[in-house]
Design a protein around this motif. Structure first.
Motif, mmCIF file in Angstrom:
data_model
loop_
_atom_site.group_PDB
_atom_site.id
_atom_site.type_symbol
_atom_site.label_atom_id
_atom_site.label_comp_id
_atom_site.label_asym_id
_atom_site.label_seq_id
_atom_site.Cartn_x
_atom_site.Cartn_y
_atom_site.Cartn_z
ATOM 1 N N ILE A 85 0.817 -1.222 0.000
ATOM 2 C CA ILE A 85 0.000 0.000 0.000
ATOM 3 C C ILE A 85 0.853 1.276 0.000
ATOM 4 O O ILE A 85 0.330 2.365 -0.155
ATOM 5 N N PHE A 86 2.178 1.120 0.174
ATOM 6 C CA PHE A 86 2.974 2.322 0.395
ATOM 7 C C PHE A 86 3.220 3.137 -0.880
ATOM 8 O O PHE A 86 3.541 4.315 -0.801
ATOM 9 N N GLY A 87 3.081 2.513 -2.029
ATOM 10 C CA GLY A 87 3.177 3.285 -3.268
ATOM 11 C C GLY A 87 2.021 4.269 -3.381
ATOM 12 O O GLY A 87 2.223 5.471 -3.604
ATOM 13 N N VAL A 88 0.822 3.758 -3.181
ATOM 14 C CA VAL A 88 -0.349 4.637 -3.303
ATOM 15 C C VAL A 88 -0.406 5.603 -2.116
ATOM 16 O O VAL A 88 -0.896 6.740 -2.254
ATOM 17 N N ALA A 89 0.119 5.194 -0.953
ATOM 18 C CA ALA A 89 0.186 6.124 0.188
ATOM 19 C C ALA A 89 1.118 7.294 -0.141
ATOM 20 O O ALA A 89 0.846 8.447 0.215
ATOM 21 N N THR A 90 2.213 6.999 -0.847
ATOM 22 C CA THR A 90 3.129 8.056 -1.271
ATOM 23 C C THR A 90 2.436 9.020 -2.228
ATOM 24 O O THR A 90 2.593 10.249 -2.122
ATOM 25 N N ILE A 91 1.645 8.477 -3.141
ATOM 26 C CA ILE A 91 0.922 9.324 -4.089
ATOM 27 C C ILE A 91 -0.114 10.187 -3.357
ATOM 28 O O ILE A 91 -0.297 11.366 -3.666
ATOM 29 N N ARG A 117 12.389 -7.402 -11.538
ATOM 30 C CA ARG A 117 12.270 -8.663 -12.275
ATOM 31 C C ARG A 117 11.139 -8.586 -13.303
ATOM 32 O O ARG A 117 10.233 -7.791 -13.186
ATOM 33 N N GLY A 118 11.206 -9.484 -14.303
ATOM 34 C CA GLY A 118 10.125 -9.587 -15.283
ATOM 35 C C GLY A 118 10.028 -8.370 -16.182
ATOM 36 O O GLY A 118 8.921 -7.875 -16.442
ATOM 37 N N ARG A 119 11.169 -7.872 -16.656
ATOM 38 C CA ARG A 119 11.223 -6.730 -17.579
ATOM 39 C C ARG A 119 10.571 -5.480 -16.977
ATOM 40 O O ARG A 119 9.921 -4.703 -17.673
ATOM 41 N N ARG A 120 10.752 -5.329 -15.653
ATOM 42 C CA ARG A 120 10.194 -4.144 -14.980
ATOM 43 C C ARG A 120 11.302 -3.141 -14.650
ATOM 44 O O ARG A 120 11.138 -2.317 -13.760
ATOM 45 N N TRP A 121 12.436 -3.235 -15.372
ATOM 46 C CA TRP A 121 13.558 -2.373 -15.024
ATOM 47 C C TRP A 121 13.218 -0.888 -15.200
ATOM 48 O O TRP A 121 13.670 -0.056 -14.424
ATOM 49 N N MET A 122 12.398 -0.561 -16.206
ATOM 50 C CA MET A 122 12.069 0.851 -16.401
ATOM 51 C C MET A 122 11.179 1.377 -15.270
ATOM 52 O O MET A 122 11.274 2.556 -14.891
ATOM 53 N N THR A 123 10.332 0.513 -14.711
ATOM 54 C CA THR A 123 9.529 0.898 -13.552
ATOM 55 C C THR A 123 10.454 1.258 -12.392
ATOM 56 O O THR A 123 10.269 2.268 -11.697
ATOM 57 N N TRP A 124 11.472 0.417 -12.179
ATOM 58 C CA TRP A 124 12.440 0.655 -11.106
ATOM 59 C C TRP A 124 13.196 1.964 -11.351
ATOM 60 O O TRP A 124 13.356 2.786 -10.443
ATOM 61 N N ILE A 125 13.645 2.168 -12.605
ATOM 62 C CA ILE A 125 14.451 3.359 -12.922
ATOM 63 C C ILE A 125 13.621 4.635 -12.736
ATOM 64 O O ILE A 125 14.105 5.629 -12.167
ATOM 65 N N THR A 126 12.350 4.624 -13.190
ATOM 66 C CA THR A 126 11.524 5.827 -13.001
ATOM 67 C C THR A 126 11.298 6.092 -11.509
ATOM 68 O O THR A 126 11.217 7.247 -11.083
ATOM 69 N N GLY A 127 11.239 5.017 -10.713
ATOM 70 C CA GLY A 127 11.119 5.199 -9.264
ATOM 71 C C GLY A 127 12.379 5.817 -8.673
ATOM 72 O O GLY A 127 12.306 6.713 -7.826
ATOM 73 N N VAL A 128 13.539 5.352 -9.138
ATOM 74 C CA VAL A 128 14.811 5.896 -8.637
ATOM 75 C C VAL A 128 14.925 7.382 -8.987
ATOM 76 O O VAL A 128 15.287 8.212 -8.133
ATOM 77 N N ILE A 129 14.598 7.713 -10.246
ATOM 78 C CA ILE A 129 14.686 9.123 -10.665
ATOM 79 C C ILE A 129 13.687 9.969 -9.874
ATOM 80 O O ILE A 129 13.993 11.090 -9.453
ATOM 81 N N SER A 130 12.495 9.420 -9.632
ATOM 82 C CA SER A 130 11.498 10.143 -8.833
ATOM 83 C C SER A 130 12.020 10.400 -7.424
ATOM 84 O O SER A 130 11.788 11.468 -6.842
ATOM 85 N N GLY A 160 5.537 15.106 -11.058
ATOM 86 C CA GLY A 160 4.194 14.622 -11.406
ATOM 87 C C GLY A 160 4.235 13.750 -12.651
ATOM 88 O O GLY A 160 3.617 12.677 -12.693
ATOM 89 N N GLY A 161 4.986 14.198 -13.672
ATOM 90 C CA GLY A 161 5.123 13.427 -14.903
ATOM 91 C C GLY A 161 5.790 12.086 -14.658
ATOM 92 O O GLY A 161 5.359 11.048 -15.186
ATOM 93 N N LEU A 162 6.831 12.089 -13.838
ATOM 94 C CA LEU A 162 7.542 10.847 -13.514
ATOM 95 C C LEU A 162 6.634 9.867 -12.783
ATOM 96 O O LEU A 162 6.655 8.661 -13.047
ATOM 97 N N VAL A 163 5.822 10.402 -11.854
ATOM 98 C CA VAL A 163 4.924 9.540 -11.080
ATOM 99 C C VAL A 163 3.877 8.912 -12.001
ATOM 100 O O VAL A 163 3.588 7.709 -11.915
ATOM 101 N N VAL A 164 3.325 9.717 -12.921
ATOM 102 C CA VAL A 164 2.334 9.190 -13.865
ATOM 103 C C VAL A 164 2.965 8.082 -14.721
ATOM 104 O O VAL A 164 2.381 7.008 -14.919
ATOM 105 N N TRP A 165 4.166 8.344 -15.220
ATOM 106 C CA TRP A 165 4.896 7.356 -16.025
ATOM 107 C C TRP A 165 5.132 6.077 -15.209
ATOM 108 O O TRP A 165 4.913 4.956 -15.684
ATOM 109 N N HIS A 166 5.569 6.245 -13.976
ATOM 110 C CA HIS A 166 5.846 5.119 -13.060
ATOM 111 C C HIS A 166 4.583 4.268 -12.862
ATOM 112 O O HIS A 166 4.627 3.044 -12.967
ATOM 113 N N VAL A 167 3.456 4.932 -12.603
ATOM 114 C CA VAL A 167 2.203 4.204 -12.338
ATOM 115 C C VAL A 167 1.719 3.491 -13.599
ATOM 116 O O VAL A 167 1.255 2.340 -13.534
ATOM 117 N N ILE A 168 1.846 4.148 -14.764
ATOM 118 C CA ILE A 168 1.433 3.507 -16.020
ATOM 119 C C ILE A 168 2.264 2.247 -16.267
ATOM 120 O O ILE A 168 1.736 1.202 -16.682
#
Lengths: 54, 203
Positions: free
Chosen positions: B39-45, B104-117, B178-186
């Motif tokens: 739940i902590f991702g959506v709590a952060t949002i 894992r599972g080709r989610r590296w871009m999700t991780w990277i957008t989180g790091v940049i955020s 905001g843009g990074l978060v939207v990208w991350h969630v998508i």
């Protein structure tokens, strides 16, 4: 009400151990985050037995 | 009429193919998501939304208001405690995802957008400290300018320039974050929530 307030009008108190120096306020926050992380892992999440979440 | 598709058609078809409504707004989640650690991702949002709302109010009213009026103090405090919770939730989210190897599972871009955020959030928090317009912000600015000069970016970012920090904090960084978060969630919606390691596969 004053009993509930914290006087911040003074320099922070620091815990120093060798090269490491951290204020008690920051230390409390770090402790809270660790506790929150552990609680999130071990506390059971309310679930729906029928697994219908539509 | 040419058989070649118009660019609008190509964009529409490509968008619908990549972003299916069932993925973007799902009504079911895997069983392993039933854990507080998820739940902590959506709590952060949620904290971020509170930050934007309280920040907009502070922006319109200005420093004289948030320093002198009781309502100004209230919204200043809302902004402060929202950012405290924002970082607390984000750090727990980060630890949870790190220990479940969420790339894992080709989610590296999700991780990277989180790091940049995460790093963008730190810069946003820092510029927020600079524009409190109190002794605390003066102290932080004078200390930080030496750091920036030592790494060679003092010519581009002057920590003593409150106007520069103000504009970066209220316009550039919230939009970027905001843009990074939207990208991350998508990306999370497209790839799905990463399963626990003990569950086997990576999909």
């Amino acid at each position: 009400m004053n009993l509930l307030s914290i006087d911040l009008n003074h320099p922070a108190h620091y815990l120093t151990a060798g090269p490491i120096s951290v204020s008690y306020g920051n230390l409390v926050m770090i402790g809270l985050v660790i506790v929150l992380f552990v609680v999130a892992l071990v506390l059971p999440f309310p679930s729906h037995d029928d697994d219908e979440r539509s | 009429m040419s058989s070649k598709k118009m660019w609008t058609t190509r964009v529409r078809e490509s968008t619908l193919e990549k972003f299916e409504p069932e993925d973007l707004l799902p009504d079911r989640q895997p069983a392993y998501v039933a854990s507080w650690i998820y739940i902590f991702g959506v709590a952060t949002i949620a904290a971020f939304v509170m930050l934007v709302i309280s920040g907009l109010i502070l922006t319109f009213e200005g420093p004289a208001w948030w320093h002198t009026s009781s309502i100004g103090h209230f919204f200043n405090s809302i902004h402060l405690w929202s950012v405290e919770l924002f970082f607390v939730f984000m750090v727990v989210h980060l630890w949870g995802k790190f220990w479940m190897a969420a790339w894992r599972g080709r989610r590296w871009m999700t991780w990277i957008t989180g790091v940049i955020s995460f790093f963008a959030s730190i810069v946003t928090g820092f510029t927020g400290y600079l524009i409190q317009t109190n002794f605390d912000s003066q102290w932080i600015a004078t200390q930080a300018k030496d750091s920036f000069n030592s790494v060679g970016i003092g010519a581009y970012f002057n920590a003593l320039n409150t106007g520069q920090a103000m504009l970066i904090h209220v316009s550039l960084l919230p939009l970027a974050l905001g843009g990074l978060v939207v990208w991350h969630v998508i990306l999370v919606r497209r790839k799905g929530v990463v399963p626990p390691i003990e569950a086997g596969g990576s999909e």
